[in-house]
Design a protein around this motif. Structure first.
Motif, short mmCIF file in Angstrom:
data_model
loop_
_atom_site.label_atom_id
_atom_site.label_comp_id
_atom_site.label_asym_id
_atom_site.label_seq_id
_atom_site.Cartn_x
_atom_site.Cartn_y
_atom_site.Cartn_z
N GLU A 1 9.76 91.08 92.06
CA GLU A 1 11.10 90.70 92.55
C GLU A 1 11.57 91.68 93.63
O GLU A 1 12.16 91.28 94.63
CB GLU A 1 12.11 90.67 91.40
N LYS B 1 16.52 97.10 88.07
CA LYS B 1 16.86 96.30 86.90
C LYS B 1 17.77 95.12 87.23
O LYS B 1 17.60 94.03 86.73
CB LYS B 1 17.46 97.18 85.82
N ILE B 2 18.77 95.38 88.08
CA ILE B 2 19.64 94.28 88.51
C ILE B 2 19.29 93.99 89.96
O ILE B 2 19.44 94.86 90.81
CB ILE B 2 21.11 94.69 88.41
N ASN B 3 18.78 92.81 90.23
CA ASN B 3 18.23 92.54 91.55
C ASN B 3 18.52 91.09 91.98
O ASN B 3 17.61 90.28 92.07
CB ASN B 3 16.72 92.81 91.51
N PRO B 4 19.79 90.80 92.26
CA PRO B 4 20.13 89.41 92.59
C PRO B 4 19.77 89.06 94.04
O PRO B 4 20.61 88.64 94.82
CB PRO B 4 21.64 89.34 92.37
N HIS B 5 18.48 89.23 94.38
CA HIS B 5 18.04 88.99 95.76
C HIS B 5 18.02 87.49 96.07
O HIS B 5 18.03 86.65 95.17
CB HIS B 5 16.66 89.60 95.98
N VAL C 1 25.85 95.06 97.25
CA VAL C 1 25.17 94.49 96.10
C VAL C 1 24.02 95.38 95.60
O VAL C 1 23.81 95.52 94.40
CB VAL C 1 24.59 93.08 96.45
N ARG D 1 5.29 83.79 92.70
CA ARG D 1 5.46 84.92 91.77
C ARG D 1 4.17 85.20 91.01
O ARG D 1 3.78 86.36 90.82
CB ARG D 1 6.58 84.61 90.77
#
Lengths: 102, 426
Positions: free
Chosen positions: B298, B356-360, B344, B377
């Motif tokens: 990701e 850990k937080i990856n709102p790409h 972001v 993926r």
């Protein structure tokens, strides 16, 4: 073991037991319909959207800002919405009921 | 510099197109050198050219073949506009939402990509389960076998050109799994080169597109005569609103499948190799903590953003970032810029393998998010796992960067060529 109950969009009720990891991973490993977890739990795909039972909101807490931003543009969002990749399994979640949003 | 060119021209070494090509090459070398000197860059780094414009005004301007594009650069604007399909439509003239525009080289509508909701969702539902097959264990086993064989064949070779000798065959062979066609078809696709609509040095190439269209026509004829369990046959037997999909519709889905996952996958694979060459500790970490590979994939997609942007056509006069946009003009959703937005992402210009937080938005966002993402993926996950198991280090010999020229921005998207040596682990 922590018990977590899922209610899918076709009204099937499934109770699972988990020890650690995210609620999303537990759901995906057990093939809960409507929880895809495409991104593996980094909050980028919004395919693990659930509605927490109102009485369980105090156990899960509400969404972080980034999670809320993701949810804001998802279908079927409401005040009980969470992305369950952001819920870590722990004793405090024991007994919660989650309705799968999609 | 001028003196050199003068002497070369005077002595007859340079003329006409040669001269232009020469200047372009020199320009590229000087530009790359300036960038490298300015930022002490590693070869694997992809700088963010959008930062200043994203902060200052939130958009950029791009004149693409006299059909200008307002590029949206902020994460929030990109997501909101991607979601708002009524004002920002995909179902415009075929080819127009692509940047650079493909209106002059194709008439066929790509499906479901160039269709808006609610029809979009109906088309997508037909093919969505097929594109989720990469989640099945047997699919992953076959993909692992393919990638494993490919990596075994290149270990300890003195010099290997990654784009054409590794990423292109990897992408083409993997596509035989997605289409469920014979493995040997990959040879034909490899012979087309890295991009199906473009030639080297030429942005758009109608003749090249025809090779793909003719090939797909032949395959549809074959599947009509002898239906099997491949993707053509599945589409030909599928129904849309109670009627069999037409030939044009089947073609539209197939062209999208070939075009959407080609240079994007090739760039992602090539950039991953160059990153691992300059970060051998990452290979070691994947060996020690294979559970972070999913997060690393990701993060690579966020950082590399293999597709810079995707356009939309504006259906009504509107405003973005306090900037008026007229009906029937174009905007673009600049994924590459949104993926570096500091509001972001913490340290957006760094690769954090276990972010850990990856709102790409590297696979796009909302209705039209990437149909091939599940396949992509899996390719990257299995590639990283296989390299960690077999490769100790990778040495970059030399490389030529692939720079996108976007008027006010110059974006490095990867490499035109990169020679490396893969050294085996033991």
């Amino acid at each position: 073991m922590v018990k977590i109950t899922f209610i899918t969009s076709d009204n099937e009720t499934i109770t699972l037991e988990g020890k650690s990891g995210s609620v999303m991973a537990l759901a995906v490993d057990n093939g809960i319909k409507g929880i895809d977890g495409d991104c593996g739990g980094v909050c980028s795909c919004a395919t693990c959207h659930v509605h927490v039972a109102p009485e369980d909101m105090s156990k899960t807490g509400s969404a972080s800002q980034i999670e809320a931003d993701m949810l804001e543009l998802d279908d079927n969002v409401n005040e009980f919405s969470r992305l369950c990749c952001q819920l870590e399994i722990s004793d405090s979640l024991d007994g919660i009921v989650l309705k799968v949003a999609n | 510099m001028n003196r050199i060119v003068y002497l070369l021209v005077k002595n007859g070494y340079l003329s006409g197109t040669n001269y232009l090509q020469f200047c372009e090459t020199i320009g590229e070398i000087l530009f790359t050198r300036t960038l490298n000197q300015k930022y002490h860059m590693k070869k694997s780094e992809l700088p963010d050219p959008f930062e200043k414009a994203r902060l200052d005004k939130g958009y950029g301007n791009l004149n693409d073949q006299n059909d200008p594009v307002t590029m949206l650069l902020r994460h929030k604007d990109v997501r909101k506009s991607a979601h708002n399909y009524k004002t920002f439509q995909s179902g415009a003239q075929p080819g127009r939402i692509v940047v650079p525009s493909e209106v002059n080289i194709r008439d066929a509508r790509q499906i479901p990509f160039e269709v808006d909701p609610p029809l979009h969702g109906e088309y997508r539902a037909i093919i969505e389960p097929w594109f989720k097959r990469p989640l099945l264990p047997e699919y992953q086993e076959k993909l692992t076998a393919q990638i494993s064989t490919l990596v075994d064949g290149i270990l300890n070779k003195d010099s290997l050109e990654v784009v054409n000798e590794f990423a292109l065959p990897l992408q083409s062979r993997a596509l035989t799994l997605l289409l469920n066609t014979p493995f040997s078809e990959a040879e034909t696709w490899i012979s087309w080169g890295t991009h199906v609509f473009r030639s080297e040095g030429e942005a758009l190439d109608g003749d090249k597109a025809n090779i793909l269209y003719n090939y797909i026509d032949e395959q549809i004829d074959r599947a009509l005569k002898n239906p099997g369990d491949d993707m053509y046959s599945l589409l030909l037997s599928s129904e849309f609103q109670g009627k069999k999909l037409t030939r044009e519709e089947v073609k539209g889905v197939m062209v999208l499948t070939f075009a959407g996952g080609r240079d994007t996958v090739i760039n992602a694979v090539t950039n991953s190799i160059s990153y691992l060459a300059e970060h051998p500790e990452a290979l070691e970490r994947f060996r020690q903590e294979p559970e972070i590979i999913g997060k690393a994939v990701e993060e690579f997609i966020r950082y590399f953003s293999p597709l810079t942007q995707m356009g939309r056509v504006v259906t009504e006069d509107t405003e973005v970032c306090e900037h008026a946009i007229k009906a029937d003009s174009r905007i673009s959703l600049c994924w590459a810029s949104a993926n570096r937005d500091t509001t972001v992402f913490e340290n957006p210009n760094e690769i954090v393998l276990d972010r850990k937080i990856n709102p790409h938005v590297g696979f796009g966002f909302s209705h039209h998010n990437c149909l091939g993402a599940t396949h992509a993926r899996q390719i990257l996950k299995i590639l990283l796992k296989t390299l960690a198991e077999k490769v100790g280090s990778i040495e970059i010999k030399d490389c030529k960067e692939n720079i996108e020229h976007l008027d006010e921005f110059e974006r490095k998207v990867g490499f035109n060529s990169i020679h490396v040596k893969f050294k085996s682990l033991t």
